[in-house]
Every structure is written in structure tokens, then in C-alpha cells.
Write an enzyme that holds these catalytic residues in place. Structure first.
Site, PDB file in Angstrom:
ATOM      1  N   GLU A 164       1.559   3.960   6.165  1.00  0.00           N
ATOM      2  CA  GLU A 164       2.333   5.099   5.794  1.00  0.00           C
ATOM      3  C   GLU A 164       1.548   6.494   6.183  1.00  0.00           C
ATOM      4  O   GLU A 164       2.374   7.462   6.659  1.00  0.00           O
ATOM      5  CB  GLU A 164       2.694   4.948   4.344  1.00  0.00           C
ATOM      6  CG  GLU A 164       3.804   4.108   3.975  1.00  0.00           C
ATOM      7  CD  GLU A 164       4.375   4.085   2.351  1.00  0.00           C
ATOM      8  OE1 GLU A 164       4.888   5.065   2.277  1.00  0.00           O
ATOM      9  OE2 GLU A 164       3.795   3.090   1.795  1.00  0.00           O
ATOM     10  N   ALA A 197       3.127   5.827  -7.534  1.00  0.00           N
ATOM     11  CA  ALA A 197       2.199   4.797  -7.663  1.00  0.00           C
ATOM     12  C   ALA A 197       0.785   5.172  -6.887  1.00  0.00           C
ATOM     13  O   ALA A 197      -0.118   4.782  -7.450  1.00  0.00           O
ATOM     14  CB  ALA A 197       2.701   3.557  -7.146  1.00  0.00           C
ATOM     15  N   SER A 198       0.880   5.873  -5.865  1.00  0.00           N
ATOM     16  CA  SER A 198      -0.297   5.982  -5.114  1.00  0.00           C
ATOM     17  C   SER A 198      -0.335   7.588  -4.419  1.00  0.00           C
ATOM     18  O   SER A 198       0.688   7.943  -4.190  1.00  0.00           O
ATOM     19  CB  SER A 198      -0.555   5.018  -4.170  1.00  0.00           C
ATOM     20  OG  SER A 198       0.537   5.114  -3.137  1.00  0.00           O
ATOM     21  N   THR A 199      -1.307   7.694  -4.006  1.00  0.00           N
ATOM     22  CA  THR A 199      -1.747   8.933  -3.116  1.00  0.00           C
ATOM     23  C   THR A 199      -2.445   8.340  -1.791  1.00  0.00           C
ATOM     24  O   THR A 199      -3.427   7.686  -1.959  1.00  0.00           O
ATOM     25  CB  THR A 199      -2.322  10.012  -3.782  1.00  0.00           C
ATOM     26  OG1 THR A 199      -2.232  11.158  -3.231  1.00  0.00           O
ATOM     27  CG2 THR A 199      -3.864   9.703  -4.089  1.00  0.00           C
ATOM     28  N   GLN A 200      -2.213   9.128  -0.786  1.00  0.00           N
ATOM     29  CA  GLN A 200      -2.876   8.927   0.456  1.00  0.00           C
ATOM     30  C   GLN A 200      -3.548  10.334   1.058  1.00  0.00           C
ATOM     31  O   GLN A 200      -3.034  11.264   1.021  1.00  0.00           O
ATOM     32  CB  GLN A 200      -1.773   8.288   1.474  1.00  0.00           C
ATOM     33  CG  GLN A 200      -1.498   6.785   1.228  1.00  0.00           C
ATOM     34  CD  GLN A 200      -0.286   6.728   0.571  1.00  0.00           C
ATOM     35  OE1 GLN A 200       0.555   7.630   0.587  1.00  0.00           O
ATOM     36  NE2 GLN A 200       0.035   5.627  -0.257  1.00  0.00           N
TER      37      GLN A 200
END
Length: 592
Positions: A164, A197-200
């Protein structure tokens, strides 16, 4: 509305591509289009030769290029037989808006994200198989054959958070002209994405850092003139560092700390209550002043703390500064670093030169800056901090009053998380049923975003053109008065022009780039970045492959037990793949 007809000028030489983003709260189908690169005449030394194909919305009506169904595909984990009914509205929309004569040449991808990643491998495989069967038997769109990747090759699969990030990095640099031009000195933009939920993070390290970094992914694209460009990109993801899961971790820690203090000073019969004692108010600086919320921590694994999983009442004390201090430890920046340098949670990240590398943040970076504060775009820490401090310190009753006045005057706007049965199911204009959750969590989310940027990935609060920077908050206000600070180090964006920044756009830019004829016959075919990793088995990023769909692995295990006449070398084709197709055909005839 019928698809455009063959004599429509807009359709001449136009190609289409479709991506279904199968997320945790719903599946969104997006139709893109671009002019056939082989039909574009490129003059010698033309600037056009150094540009990528122009990817646009796939319908002339700006609203029809996208449609969505709810809830997420992963909700069918126990009922994979219902996948067809779930996907039918999306597929019907695509068939309605892509000309029938072009459908067989139009690639269709269903790429699943967070929700599907959380399912057991067997459940993943069952849903993917049924999805493949439905798309193949109910459409004429271009879908890959079965392979070790899955029953429909790479057309139907689960992608990692890192993938992603890579597609998002392509989308940002495509929209911001990070790839255009012939200059080798051009710098690309870094990409930051944060969900619940997350970080990129995905960025191209400096030439010096690239020499010292081994975990880089080669992103290859082909410009319209046939020239191939290469970028070495670092990408990583932090699970649990999205705003929703960060809030859950924060609630668990706050309740544990509060209980520890209470038990250390006096006898506490609070644990014996079946529900909760509303007289026990746990102060929470990350909520607007006097907002009361019932919270149940979910991130407690110690059996001795099971009593803490009951509901607790949090009372907002409204201090952005205290919220910043209390959430900072959740970054885990002091965790041991096996491969230096590291940022959050012991995760290796190459050095970032923020005087050169400029970042674009999407999703929550945009929502938390724009939709309450009106500060989306170029990021100014001083303005952001002042807006957040002012909002957090407001009394909740005052916020509700303003919300009601805005609603009555139809002045509401923003991402508007639509909550249904406790789940976020859509995003649209704010209204009385959608704005309250955003207002409740805005103080926490604003603090979390600022901490991730400045204490997590170490982005200076201010950078000037000479490369001087400061992370000292006391000096920022004075430094901000200086003029001519140049291109902003960080911007939060949602769209560029009328195109939304999305990883799905990055995937389509890559697909369009694959259609550009190479300058030489020996040129290596363009593939997804994850497929360009030569030693993938020893790479830290591993593609998601549900086990029983790995046909090559099955064949490797069966071959030694087969007669020599039934091996791939004797037959000239894979017997396992042949049997798989027989199974799929039987499945279609029996249950189709």
C-alpha cells in the site's frame, strides 16, 4: 447510464483499468482510464517524452468512477459462498461504465487490505477462491490465470501494508510531478499514510544513505518516450500505530496507571463492581474539557489485570500539551534497535534529510489537520499547536452547541466518519449522526499525529532552505517569523486537482506505464515493485500467500511421488495446475 459508444471522441484510443480496494469497512471499486501510450505521438526532445501516461477517472461524470459496498469483504469469513452476492453490485457498475468491446482488455484487480490480513490463512484462501470464481464466470474483464500467487494470479490477492505504501508513494509523486522531467537532480516526495490500525512511510533515501541501506525496493516506471526510470524506495509499516489502535493502547495504559496510583494510596473496592462506579472518573487530557466517555481497554494481556477490562469512565481535562506528553511513550522510541538507525518500536528506517526530503501525508494526516482546524495543506507547527490547544481546552458543552448551530445552518463539512453498529462504514459530509465521534477524538488524534511526525519520525518542527532545523518547541514561534522558508517540509493532502490521492491510483499508474513500448527488445518487463525483489525469501517484506493456494509449493511436494510420465517435464505442463483448473470448473458447474 450506458457506457460511451464506439463513435464517441472521448473514447478514441482510451484504455481502462479497474481496482477494487477491499478494505476493512467496505470495498470500493474505482474505474481509471488513460490514452493508449502507443497511440501518442512523441516528438524528438519533447517534454512529453519525460512524462508518465496521464491516468484519469474512468468516467466523464465525476461521480460515477467510484462506487462502494459495505461492510468489508473479510466479514464473509464464515460465509464465503456469499461473495458473489456481495460483489455483484460492484461488478455490475463496472460492466455498465466500461464499453463492452473494451472489457476483455481491461485489467480488473481486487486487492484486499487490513481486514483480510487479520483472517486465518484458510479463511483468506476460501474468500479469494470464491472471489476469483465469481469474477471469472460473471465478467469479461482481463483477469490473470491461476499461479503460485493465487487462483487468479495477482489479479485477486491480499496486499501488505508495505505494498500500500509503495503504491501510495507512486501516486503522490505522479500527482506532484515527482517523476517528470529529464533532470537527474529531481527529488521525489516522501509518502506518509495513517489509518485506524497502522501507519506507513515510503521515501527515497539520499544517495549517501542508499549506499548504507540494503532493504530498498526498486520501483521501475516507463515514461512515454520509452525511457525507464528507477527509484530505490524504503517502505515500512507500524501496526498498532494508526489513530484507533493508538487510542486503544492509550486507554489501556491510562486505566492501568490510574488503578496503580489508587491502589497505592487507599483500599479500592472498584474492582468488585459488576459494571463500573461512575463516581470513579479517570482524568483524560486527550478529551475536550468535561467530556465523559465510557471506555473498555482491549490491549491488556496480563491475566492479573483482567478486572481492568470492565468499562471505565474517562473525564476530559482538555490539555493538548499534557496529551502530547502522555501519548509520546506509546511511540516506543527507546525500544532496542537491532539494525540502526531506528525510529518507532525498534523499526529500522534509513536517515532522513528533511532539508531535502519533503513529505506528503494523506488519510488521517489530512483529516486531523483540515476537518476541524482548517489547516490542511502546508504544515505549520505553530498554527497547528495553537489550534489544537484551543480546541482541546474548550468545554464539551460549548463544542456541542457550536456543532448544533453549524448543523442548523448547513455549515458542516469534512471527512465525516459514518458509524453504524459501532463500525466506520463510510465517509462523507458531516452531519449530526457522523460528526460527534470526530469531535470526541480530535484532541487525541491531533496529538498523536504531531507526536508521530516530530518524536516518531523525527521531523523538525521547522526547516529553513539552508538546512538548519529545530525540534525545540520554545524556539519555533520565533523561527516561524522568518520569511522565505521555501517549499514546506510536510503537507497534508487529500486530492490534487480532482484526483484523490490513493494507493489504487499508484497501482493504475504502474499498469499504464507497463503499456509504454520499451526502447529495446531486451528490456526487462515492468512488474509490481514487490515482484522485482530478487531474494524475496530473505527480504524483510514478505508477500501474503495463503498456503494452500501456493501451487508451485504443492507441485514440489508431489512431484517425487508421481510416476515420471506424470511430471511437468514429461507432460509439458503442470499436472497440479491442470487439476486445479478441473477443480475450479467442477466448482463452477456444481455451485454456479
Amino acid at each position: 447510464m450506458a457506457p460511451p459508444t464506439a463513435n464517441d471522441p472521448w473514447l478514441a484510443g482510451r484504455h481502462f483499468g479497474i481496482v477494487i480496494d477491499a478494505g476493512s469497512s467496505g470495498s470500493r471499486l474505482q474505474i481509471y482510464s488513460w490514452k493508449d501510450p502507443r497511440s501518442i505521438r512523441i516528438e524528438k526532445n519533447s517534454e512529453l517524452a519525460y512524462k508518465l501516461p496521464k491516468v484519469e477517472k474512468g468516467t466523464r461524470d465525476s461521480d460515477l468512477w467510484v462506487t462502494k459496498v459495505e461492510p468489508g469483504l473479510s466479514s464473509l469469513a464464515d460465509n464465503p459462498q456469499d461473495v458473489g452476492a456481495y460483489l455483484r453490485p460492484l461488478l455490475s457498475h463496472a460492466r455498465e461504465h466500461v464499453p463492452p468491446s473494451l472489457q476483455k482488455d481491461t485489467p480488473l484487480f481486487l486487492l484486499a487490505t487490513a481486514g483480510m490480513r487479520l483472517l486465518p490463512p484458510k479463511k483468506q484462501a476460501e474468500i479469494l477462491l470464491e472471489t476469483c470464481r465469481f469474477l471469472v464466470t460473471h465478467s469479461n474483464f482481463k483477469i490473470e490465470d491461476a499461479s503460485s500467487v493465487g487462483p487468479c494470479g495477482s489479479s485477486v490477492r491480499i496486499i501488505t501494508g508495505e505494498e500500500e505504501g509503495l503504491f501510495g508513494w507512486i501516486a503522490v509523486n505522479y500527482l506532484m510531478d515527482g517523476f517528470s522531467g529529464s533532470s537527474k537532480d529531481r527529488t521525489t516526495y516522501g509518502f506518509l499514510d495513517m489509518g485506524g490500525a497502522s501507519t506507513q512511510i515510503a521515501f527515497e533515501p539520499s544517495a549517501e544513505s542508499q549506499k548504507m541501506t540494503k532493504d530498498l525496493i526498486d520501483v521501475r516506471l516507463r515514461l512515454l518516450g520509452g525511457h525507464e526510470i528507477h527509484h530505490k524506495v524504503f517502505v515500512t509499516t507500524w501496526l498498532g500505530y494508526g489513530t484507533n489502535q493508538a487510542r486503544e493502547r492509550y486507554v489501556g495504559k491510562t486505566i492501568t496507571d490510574y488503578e496503580s496510583v489508587q491502589n497505592g494510596h487507599e483500599h479500592n473496592d472498584y474492582h468488585d463492581d459488576d459494571d463500573f462506579d461512575e463516581h470513579h472518573m479517570i482524568p483524560d487530557p486527550c478529551l475536550p474539557k468535561n467530556l465523559e466517555l465510557d471506555e473498555t481497554p482491549v490491549h491488556l494481556t496480563d491475566p492479573s489485570t483482567s478486572h481492568l477490562k470492565k468499562k471505565h469512565k474517562m473525564l476530559g481535562t482538555g490539555s493538548f500539551e499534557q496529551c502530547m506528553k502522555k501519548t509520546e511513550p506509546l511511540l516506543n522510541t527507546t525500544k532496542p534497535c537491532p539494525d540502526t538507525p531506528c525510529l518507532m518500536n525498534g523499526v529500522h528506517v534509513p536517515p532522513i534529510d528533511f532539508s531535502v526530503s519533503h513529505f506528503i501525508g494523506v488519510s488521517e494526516y489530512w483529516y486531523s489537520s483540515e476537518h476541524i482546524f482548517g489547516l490542511g495543506g502546508a504544515y505549520d507547527f505553530v498554527q497547528y499547536e495553537r489550534a489544537a490547544s484551543a480546541f482541546c481546552s474548550r468545554d464539551w458543552s460549548n463544542i456541542l452547541k457550536e456543532h448544533e448551530e453549524s448543523r442548523s445552518q448547513h455549515h458542516l463539512g469534512g471527512d465525516g466518519e459514518v458509524v453504524k453498529d459501532g463500525k466506520v462504514v463510510d465517509a462523507g459530509q458531516w452531519g449530526p449522526q457522523v460528526e460527534i465521534p470526530r469531535l470526541q477524538m480530535q484532541c487525541f488524534k491531533a496529538a498523536w499525529i504531531a507526536n508521530v511526525l516530530h518524536e516518531g519520525i523525527k521531523m523538525p518542527r521547522l526547516v529553513d532552505p539552508g538546512g538548519n532545523d529545530t525540534t525545540d518547541g520554545e524556539k519555533v514561534a520565533a523561527e516561524a517569523d522568518k520569511k522565505g522558508l521555501g517549499r514546506p517540509t510536510f503537507q497534508s493532502l487529500d486530492t490534487v486537482g480532482d484526483i484523490a490521492i490513493s494507493w489504487t491510483l499508484g497501482k493504475m499508474v504502474l499498469e499504464a506505464s507497463k503499456e509504454v513500448p520499451a526502447l529495446g527488445k531486451t528490456a526487462k518487463p515492468l512488474v509490481d515493485p514487490i515482484d522485482d525483489i530478487e531474494d524475496i525469501e530473505h527480504f524483510p517484506i514478505q508477500p501474503i500467500r495463503p498456503p494452500f493456494l501456493s501451487l508451485d509449493g504443492i507441485e514440489d511436494r508431489l512431484s517425487p511421488h508421481l510416476p515420471s510420465s506424470l511430471t511437468r517435464s514429461s507432460l509439458g505442463f503442470s499436472p497440479v495446475l491442470f487439476l486445479f483448473y478441473v477443480f475450479v470448473i467442477f466448482f463452477v458447474l456444481a455451485f454456479g
